[in-house]
Design a protein around this motif. Structure first.
Motif, mmCIF file in Angstrom:
data_model
loop_
_atom_site.group_PDB
_atom_site.id
_atom_site.type_symbol
_atom_site.label_atom_id
_atom_site.label_comp_id
_atom_site.label_asym_id
_atom_site.label_seq_id
_atom_site.Cartn_x
_atom_site.Cartn_y
_atom_site.Cartn_z
ATOM 1 N N GLY A 215 1.975 4.848 0.653
ATOM 2 C CA GLY A 215 1.544 5.793 1.665
ATOM 3 C C GLY A 215 1.329 5.208 3.044
ATOM 4 O O GLY A 215 1.165 5.954 4.016
ATOM 5 N N GLN B 246 0.825 -1.193 0.000
ATOM 6 C CA GLN B 246 0.000 0.000 0.000
ATOM 7 C C GLN B 246 0.864 1.249 0.000
ATOM 8 O O GLN B 246 1.480 1.595 1.018
ATOM 9 N N ARG C 191 0.001 6.413 9.034
ATOM 10 C CA ARG C 191 -1.228 6.001 8.353
ATOM 11 C C ARG C 191 -1.211 4.481 8.213
ATOM 12 O O ARG C 191 -0.835 3.947 7.167
ATOM 13 N N THR D 29 -3.335 2.235 7.600
ATOM 14 C CA THR D 29 -4.047 1.647 6.478
ATOM 15 C C THR D 29 -3.575 2.194 5.137
ATOM 16 O O THR D 29 -3.983 1.708 4.089
ATOM 17 N N GLY D 30 -2.767 3.230 5.180
ATOM 18 C CA GLY D 30 -2.277 3.838 3.951
ATOM 19 C C GLY D 30 -3.108 4.989 3.459
ATOM 20 O O GLY D 30 -2.708 5.718 2.556
ATOM 21 N N THR D 31 -4.275 5.192 4.047
ATOM 22 C CA THR D 31 -5.159 6.264 3.575
ATOM 23 C C THR D 31 -5.505 7.242 4.697
ATOM 24 O O THR D 31 -5.266 8.432 4.587
ATOM 25 N N ASP D 32 -6.077 6.729 5.774
ATOM 26 C CA ASP D 32 -6.535 7.607 6.846
ATOM 27 C C ASP D 32 -5.411 7.904 7.831
ATOM 28 O O ASP D 32 -4.580 7.054 8.132
ATOM 29 N N ASN D 33 -5.410 9.110 8.352
ATOM 30 C CA ASN D 33 -4.478 9.482 9.406
ATOM 31 C C ASN D 33 -5.101 9.097 10.740
ATOM 32 O O ASN D 33 -6.044 9.738 11.206
#
Length: 281
Positions: free
Chosen positions: A91, A89, A96, A98-102
């Motif tokens: 990021g 993933q 993060r 999950t790679g998306t959410d902070n």
């Protein structure tokens, strides 16, 4: 130390002596790691683009900062192919998961994850500590019990139906009736030494270089000073070290490594959503 009852890499069961040491009560949390980052400006391995020299066959465009994230399948799958539930993933990092959410605030008291070996060693040095040897970690995880299957009395994963650790509950990798991810440190009972999460939640890094069986004597795995044969922290995918304790992904049908004697190998450059650490001194 070790076990003759489970996976081959845990063999042979044998006696080992460790010098006195102190170990942190729980894995290093996201909040604690954030303090280290704020004080030093350190950039983790997952936040840096991979070195093309380490991945000569990869598309250069794909060599972006990121990490490996667990993704449940939609239905039963072949448990021999781990690629079904793991994905790279871009990021993803300790900031993060999950790679998306902070999720820094939401997971402040969860174990920090996506930690490569060099990241853990840098934090340990900053706090004036070090990573544990495998023998130290296993001794601490036993909680003073001798020859027990788990880190608690008895030979049941859930004695009396009580959850003792954050492990997979349900059918792996598509249905989980538990957390499904990390849990806040201290959620589950301590072991006999007053330590949290020695079993489950996240795999924890040790300083020992991986060998597929325990050496038959201490001298086979130590240097001239009596310390384990270690290598300096690297970001090499070829250097493998011991991890202990299992994680929230360990399930009876797939990975029964929620025991003190259990062990696994991770490369120094590995940074995943179920890999953390704690320090000793």
């Amino acid at each position: 130390m070790g076990s003759d009852r489970h996976y081959p890499e845990e063999q042979p069961a044998h006696d080992r002596v460790v010098e006195p040491f102190a170990i942190e009560r729980h894995p290093v949390t996201t909040a604690q790691f954030a303090e280290f980052i704020a004080a030093t400006g350190y950039v983790t391995v997952a936040e840096q683009a991979p070195d093309p020299a380490d991945f000569p066959d990869a598309d250069p465009a794909s060599l972006r900062p990121g990490s490996v994230v667990f993704t449940p399948s939609a239905a039963p799958v072949d448990l021999h192919d781990w690629r079904v539930w793991w994905r790279w993933q871009p990021g993803a990092s300790w900031r993060r998961p999950t790679g998306t959410d902070n999720l820094l605030v939401a997971r402040a008291e969860h174990p920090v994850v996506h930690i490569a070996y060099r990241d853990a060693a840098a934090y340990a040095d900053w706090v004036g500590r070090r990573l544990p040897t495998e023998a130290e970690w296993e001794f601490a995880a036993s909680g003073g019990l001798d020859g027990q299957e788990y880190a608690w009395p008895g030979d049941e994963l859930r004695p009396g139906g009580r959850d003792m650790a954050n492990t997979w509950k349900g059918r792996f990798p598509y249905r989980n009736d538990g957390w499904g991810t990390t849990s806040p440190v201290g959620t589950y009972p301590t072991n006999g030494f007053g330590l949290h999460d020695m079993i489950g939640n996240v795999w924890e890094r040790c300083s020992d270089v991986w060998v597929p069986r325990h050496p038959v004597s201490d001298t086979a795995a130590v240097d001239a000073d009596g310390r384990p044969n270690l290598l300096a922290p690297t970001t090499s995918p070829q250097v493998m070290r011991v991890t202990k304790g299992g994680s929230h992904l360990c399930a009876p049908a797939y990975c029964r490594r929620y025991r003190p004697a259990a062990r696994s190998a991770q490369s120094d450059d590995s940074a995943t959503s179920h890999l953390g650490f704690r320090c000793v001194v």
